[in-house]
Design an enzyme around this catalytic site. Structure first.
Site, PDB file in Angstrom:
ATOM      1  N   GLY A 101     -11.384   3.080 -63.437  1.00 58.97           N
ATOM      2  CA  GLY A 101     -12.051   3.428 -65.136  1.00 58.97           C
ATOM      3  C   GLY A 101     -11.781   4.516 -65.591  1.00 58.97           C
ATOM      4  N   HIS A 102     -10.810   4.238 -66.427  1.00 54.06           N
ATOM      5  CA  HIS A 102     -10.412   5.567 -67.143  1.00 54.06           C
ATOM      6  C   HIS A 102     -10.856   5.950 -68.806  1.00 54.06           C
ATOM      7  CE1 HIS A 102      -6.598   5.597 -64.253  1.00 54.06           C
ATOM      8  NE2 HIS A 102      -7.731   5.642 -63.763  1.00 54.06           N
ATOM      9  N   THR A 103     -11.467   6.684 -68.998  1.00 50.43           N
ATOM     10  CA  THR A 103     -12.217   6.921 -70.330  1.00 50.43           C
ATOM     11  C   THR A 103     -11.329   7.791 -71.063  1.00 50.43           C
ATOM     12  OG1 THR A 103     -14.343   6.944 -68.970  1.00 50.43           O
ATOM     13  CG2 THR A 103     -14.401   7.300 -71.549  1.00 50.43           C
ATOM     14  N   ASP A 140     -11.852   9.642 -60.730  1.00 49.04           N
ATOM     15  CA  ASP A 140     -12.588  10.207 -61.644  1.00 49.04           C
ATOM     16  C   ASP A 140     -12.297  11.669 -62.185  1.00 49.04           C
ATOM     17  OD1 ASP A 140     -13.727   7.485 -61.793  1.00 49.04           O
ATOM     18  OD2 ASP A 140     -15.144   7.851 -60.469  1.00 49.04           O
ATOM     19  N   GLU A 141     -11.401  12.162 -61.933  1.00 45.75           N
ATOM     20  CA  GLU A 141     -10.716  13.389 -62.130  1.00 45.75           C
ATOM     21  C   GLU A 141     -10.649  13.710 -63.763  1.00 45.75           C
ATOM     22  OE1 GLU A 141      -9.283  11.465 -60.110  1.00 45.75           O
ATOM     23  OE2 GLU A 141      -9.314  12.347 -58.010  1.00 45.75           O
ATOM     24  N   ASN A 191     -10.567  -1.903 -60.437  1.00 50.37           N
ATOM     25  CA  ASN A 191     -11.236  -0.871 -59.758  1.00 50.37           C
ATOM     26  C   ASN A 191     -11.408   0.520 -60.456  1.00 50.37           C
ATOM     27  OD1 ASN A 191      -8.708  -0.405 -58.694  1.00 50.37           O
ATOM     28  ND2 ASN A 191      -9.441  -0.012 -56.863  1.00 50.37           N
ATOM     29  N   THR A 211     -16.686   2.176 -64.064  1.00 44.77           N
ATOM     30  CA  THR A 211     -16.372   0.587 -63.520  1.00 44.77           C
ATOM     31  C   THR A 211     -17.800   0.050 -63.369  1.00 44.77           C
ATOM     32  OG1 THR A 211     -14.287   1.257 -63.048  1.00 44.77           O
ATOM     33  CG2 THR A 211     -15.174  -0.947 -62.465  1.00 44.77           C
ATOM     34  N   GLY A 254     -13.401  19.547 -72.295  1.00 42.89           N
ATOM     35  CA  GLY A 254     -14.295  18.544 -72.880  1.00 42.89           C
ATOM     36  C   GLY A 254     -13.506  17.285 -73.032  1.00 42.89           C
ATOM     37  N   GLN A 259      -7.229   5.904 -58.989  1.00 45.75           N
ATOM     38  CA  GLN A 259      -8.108   6.567 -57.837  1.00 45.75           C
ATOM     39  C   GLN A 259      -7.691   8.034 -57.407  1.00 45.75           C
ATOM     40  OE1 GLN A 259      -6.607   2.803 -57.544  1.00 45.75           O
ATOM     41  NE2 GLN A 259      -8.448   2.625 -58.549  1.00 45.75           N
ATOM     42  N   ARG A 292     -22.532   9.157 -59.584  1.00 46.02           N
ATOM     43  CA  ARG A 292     -21.668   9.689 -58.714  1.00 46.02           C
ATOM     44  C   ARG A 292     -22.388  10.772 -57.724  1.00 46.02           C
ATOM     45  NH1 ARG A 292     -17.377  10.068 -63.717  1.00 46.02           N
ATOM     46  NH2 ARG A 292     -16.548   7.903 -63.583  1.00 46.02           N
ATOM     47  N   LYS A 323      -8.080  11.584 -65.278  1.00 44.85           N
ATOM     48  CA  LYS A 323      -6.606  11.082 -65.358  1.00 44.85           C
ATOM     49  C   LYS A 323      -6.465  10.576 -66.578  1.00 44.85           C
ATOM     50  CE  LYS A 323      -7.144   8.732 -61.722  1.00 44.85           C
ATOM     51  NZ  LYS A 323      -8.544   9.113 -61.084  1.00 44.85           N
TER      52      LYS A 323
HETATM   53  P1  GDP Z   1     -10.391   8.896 -64.341  1.00 45.60           P
HETATM   54  O1  GDP Z   1     -10.660   7.812 -63.709  1.00 45.60           O
HETATM   55  O2  GDP Z   1      -9.671  10.005 -63.640  1.00 45.60           O
HETATM   56  O3  GDP Z   1      -9.671   8.618 -65.707  1.00 45.60           O
HETATM   57  O4  GDP Z   1     -11.761   9.509 -64.784  1.00 45.60           O
HETATM   58  P2  GDP Z   1     -13.029   8.799 -65.414  1.00 45.60           P
HETATM   59  O5  GDP Z   1     -12.710   8.546 -66.942  1.00 45.60           O
HETATM   60  O6  GDP Z   1     -13.424   7.819 -64.674  1.00 45.60           O
HETATM   61  O7  GDP Z   1     -14.149   9.917 -65.634  1.00 45.60           O
HETATM   62  C1  GDP Z   1     -13.873  11.237 -66.335  1.00 45.60           C
HETATM   63  C2  GDP Z   1     -15.023  11.530 -67.206  1.00 45.60           C
HETATM   64  O8  GDP Z   1     -14.973  12.742 -67.732  1.00 45.60           O
HETATM   65  C3  GDP Z   1     -14.767  10.709 -68.644  1.00 45.60           C
HETATM   66  O9  GDP Z   1     -15.742  10.205 -69.206  1.00 45.60           O
HETATM   67  C4  GDP Z   1     -13.947  11.617 -69.650  1.00 45.60           C
HETATM   68  O10 GDP Z   1     -14.112  11.124 -70.791  1.00 45.60           O
HETATM   69  C5  GDP Z   1     -14.782  12.752 -69.029  1.00 45.60           C
HETATM   70  N1  GDP Z   1     -13.774  13.874 -69.220  1.00 45.60           N
HETATM   71  C6  GDP Z   1     -12.481  14.087 -69.034  1.00 45.60           C
HETATM   72  N2  GDP Z   1     -12.130  15.479 -69.150  1.00 45.60           N
HETATM   73  C7  GDP Z   1     -13.372  16.254 -69.348  1.00 45.60           C
HETATM   74  C8  GDP Z   1     -13.573  17.811 -69.592  1.00 45.60           C
HETATM   75  O11 GDP Z   1     -12.704  18.414 -69.667  1.00 45.60           O
HETATM   76  N3  GDP Z   1     -14.828  17.975 -69.790  1.00 45.60           N
HETATM   77  C9  GDP Z   1     -15.738  16.775 -69.932  1.00 45.60           C
HETATM   78  N4  GDP Z   1     -17.135  17.241 -70.244  1.00 45.60           N
HETATM   79  N5  GDP Z   1     -15.546  15.524 -69.861  1.00 45.60           N
HETATM   80  C10 GDP Z   1     -14.432  15.223 -69.539  1.00 45.60           C
HETATM   81  P1  IMO Z   2     -10.441   5.842 -60.831  1.00 46.53           P
HETATM   82  O1  IMO Z   2      -8.972   5.355 -61.197  1.00 46.53           O
HETATM   83  C1  IMO Z   2     -13.581   6.360 -58.047  1.00 46.53           C
HETATM   84  C2  IMO Z   2     -13.768   3.483 -54.782  1.00 46.53           C
HETATM   85  C3  IMO Z   2     -14.840   2.725 -54.817  1.00 46.53           C
HETATM   86  C4  IMO Z   2     -15.084   2.522 -53.111  1.00 46.53           C
HETATM   87  C5  IMO Z   2     -13.957   2.361 -52.558  1.00 46.53           C
HETATM   88  C6  IMO Z   2     -13.112   1.058 -52.357  1.00 46.53           C
HETATM   89  O2  IMO Z   2     -11.317   5.481 -62.012  1.00 46.53           O
HETATM   90  O3  IMO Z   2     -10.422   7.247 -60.435  1.00 46.53           O
HETATM   91  P2  IMO Z   2     -12.305  -0.822 -54.008  1.00 46.53           P
HETATM   92  O4  IMO Z   2     -13.029  -1.440 -55.131  1.00 46.53           O
HETATM   93  O5  IMO Z   2     -11.104   0.012 -54.512  1.00 46.53           O
HETATM   94  O6  IMO Z   2     -11.922  -1.744 -52.888  1.00 46.53           O
HETATM   95  O7  IMO Z   2     -13.493   0.175 -53.654  1.00 46.53           O
HETATM   96  O8  IMO Z   2     -13.090   3.204 -53.720  1.00 46.53           O
HETATM   97  N1  IMO Z   2     -13.008   3.442 -55.978  1.00 46.53           N
HETATM   98  C7  IMO Z   2     -12.931   4.520 -57.077  1.00 46.53           C
HETATM   99  N2  IMO Z   2     -13.800   5.727 -56.937  1.00 46.53           N
HETATM  100  N3  IMO Z   2     -12.735   6.111 -59.033  1.00 46.53           N
HETATM  101  C8  IMO Z   2     -11.979   4.975 -58.978  1.00 46.53           C
HETATM  102  O9  IMO Z   2     -10.907   4.812 -59.772  1.00 46.53           O
HETATM  103  C9  IMO Z   2     -12.243   4.236 -57.869  1.00 46.53           C
HETATM  104  N4  IMO Z   2     -11.421   3.081 -57.402  1.00 46.53           N
HETATM  105  C10 IMO Z   2     -12.286   2.748 -56.238  1.00 46.53           C
HETATM  106  O10 IMO Z   2     -16.185   3.210 -55.242  1.00 46.53           O
HETATM  107  O11 IMO Z   2     -15.925   3.698 -52.718  1.00 46.53           O
HETATM  108 MG    MG Z   3     -12.584   6.542 -63.268  1.00 48.64          MG
END
Ligand code: GDP
Ligand code: IMO
Ligand code: MG
Length: 424
Positions: free
Chosen positions: A40-42, A13-14, A38, A296, A415, A220, A301, A16
């Site tokens: 979730g990319h927003t 959830d960085e 597993n 997801t 953002g 991940q 968090r 990506k």
């Molecule tokens: P991913 O799994 O690494 O793709 O990350 P996620 O999508 O699960 O979580 C990142 C969240 O932060 C999403 O809701 C994005 O829309 C949001 N996001 C990404 N970059 C930024 C940023 O620089 N600032 C803010 N406020 N939100 C961001």
């Molecule tokens: P993205 O791509 C954050 C975590 C789960 C759990 C562990 C094992 O959005 O960054 P699993 O279902 O994979 O066997 O669960 O890994 N986990 C994540 N945490 N972002 C993810 O993906 C994750 N995918 C799995 O919460 O702790």
């Molecule tokens: Mg994610």
């Protein structure tokens, strides 16, 4: 033309998805290499929010070819639903015939195995990821290519359903799965997907030879990597540079750029050790302002300050050639911000991440403290981004990260939207 891997450097959830979507403007191909739904990319495009779980983030650009590589585990229902939701507003998709299928029994086993761990649950997403990779390693797995070979499919499903029913019974879950029903369902998946199934490794090789720019989108993060994460509180794949090469079927030597995506602070979903986890007003502020709830599963968090000891390990395993630092806007307005540079442990100060869960649990972060940067209104941020003129406190924070890591910062994200990004 280079191949760029985009890798989560922390616990996932960085951001990506946002970074991949942003860089996909120049790319012809985006490939997912590991994990499944597993992830979730927003991604936000024109005020519309897309939450992608299985489809590569390049799918939102009609001129980009999206690939789901051999290292991914695929829940066909989820895939078909995501495709349906996007309708025709998407680029082409091809799926590796070697990728493994998440079957209904994998999802049941995920839940049953978690319950059997008592208080030591991994906190999985419950999507059947671990049991599916488990079957792959045990050589019981059903691959995408099997979906279009009915005889093989039928035999494999029969054997696996019998095995899974026995395992579920062991876990005292009396789910009597019917192989015939599952076979009929799986045949339909094959019908629906057959035109998208192919040798994605070969497709990639041809695209490389034609000189196209290619992105490998990680899912991940390094610290839930099966080998280098906080095992057993990890996922079941390798979200590292090597894992991405293998899972998309290309030579590791083809990867020229490795972008480590670093969130300006830490978050973690699920169980496992978290040195310096915050449980105070600062954590609450970060969670609310950063909207730190799982894409997801919706789980809140866990939050903490940036940890460079963790990132140093990520750098060692992945060889980042640059960093993309995200969500810096979330920390704006805080009086001070902290960065962990070492751990205090019962055996003294350490600067390398231990492998033992026990030892990690006994680590107390040692922080460098920085002056916070001011918050600004939307218009002021827009101007600062356009002119690349950030508050000096923020520049100091970034410089410290870059110098500690010995890696330049190539992308600064302030953002969730495409235009809230600075390229350096
Ligand atoms: P991913 O799994 O690494 O793709 O990350 P996620 O999508 O699960 O979580 C990142 C969240 O932060 C999403 O809701 C994005 O829309 C949001 N996001 C990404 N970059 C930024 C940023 O620089 N600032 C803010 N406020 N939100 C961001
Ligand atoms: P993205 O791509 C954050 C975590 C789960 C759990 C562990 C094992 O959005 O960054 P699993 O279902 O994979 O066997 O669960 O890994 N986990 C994540 N945490 N972002 C993810 O993906 C994750 N995918 C799995 O919460 O702790
Ligand atoms: Mg994610």
């Amino acid at each position: 033309m280079p191949i760029t891997a985009i890798i989560g450097s922390q616990w996932g959830d960085e951001g990506k998805g946002k970074i991949t979507d942003y860089l996909a403007e120049r790319a012809k191909v985006v490939s997912r290499s590991q994990g499944g739904n597993n992830a979730g990319h927003t991604v936000i495009v024109d005020d519309k929010t897309y939450k992608l779980h299985l489809l590569p983030s390049g799918i939102l650009r009609s001129d980009v070819l999206s690939l789901i590589g051999n290292g991914v585990v695929i829940d066909p229902e989820v895939l078909l639903n995501e495709l349906k939701q996007l309708g025709t507003k998407r680029g082409e998709l091809m799926i590796s015939e070697r990728a493994h299928i998440i079957m209904p029994y994998h999802k049941l086993l995920d839940g049953a195995e978690e319950s059997s761990r008592g208080t030591a649950t991994v906190g999985t997403t419950g999507r059947g990821i671990g049991p599916c990779y488990g079957d792959k390693v045990l050589r019981f797995g059903i691959r995408v290519g099997d979906l279009i070979e009915p005889q093989i499919l039928k035999e494999k499903i029969e054997a696996n359903v019998e095995r899974s029913n026995a395992m579920l019974k062991y876990y005292t879950k009396n789910a009597e799965l019917e192989s015939e029903e599952i076979f009929e369902e799986a045949k339909k998946w094959g019908e629906a997907l057959k035109d998208m199934i192919g040798d994605t490794s070969l497709i990639l090789k041809n695209k490389i030879d034609e000189g196209n720019e290619i992105l490998l989108e990680g899912a991940q993060g390094v610290h839930i990597d099966l080998d280098y994460g906080t095992y057993p509180y990890t996922t079941s794949s390798n979200p590292t540079t090597a894992g991405l090469a293998l899972g998309s079927g290309i030579s590791p030597l083809e990867i020229k750029n490795v972008v480590g995506v670093v969130k300006a602070y830490l978050t973690r979903v699920g169980s496992g050790p978290f040195p310096g986890e915050l449980d105070n007003e600062e954590a609450e502020m970060i969670r609310e302002k950063g909207n730190e709830y799982g894409t997801t599963t919706g789980r809140p968090r866990r939050c903490g300050w940036l940890d460079l000891v963790m990132l140093k390990l990520s750098q060692r395993i992945c060889g980042f050639t640059s960093l993309a630092v995200t969500k810096l806007d979330v920390l704006a307005g805080m009086e001070e911000v902290k960065i962990c540079v070492a751990y205090e442990t019962p055996d003294g100060r350490i600067e390398e991440m231990p492998a033992s869960i026990n030892r990690i649990e006994n680590c107390t972060p040692i922080y460098e403290v920085f002056e916070g940067w001011p918050d600004m209104n939307k218009e002021e941020w827009k101007e600062a981004i356009e002119n690349d003129s950030l508050p000096e406190q923020l520049e100091t924070y970034l410089k410290f990260i870059s110098e500690y890591m010995g890696t330049r910062i190539g992308i600064i994200s302030l953002g969730p939207e495409r235009n809230e990004t600075i390229i350096r």
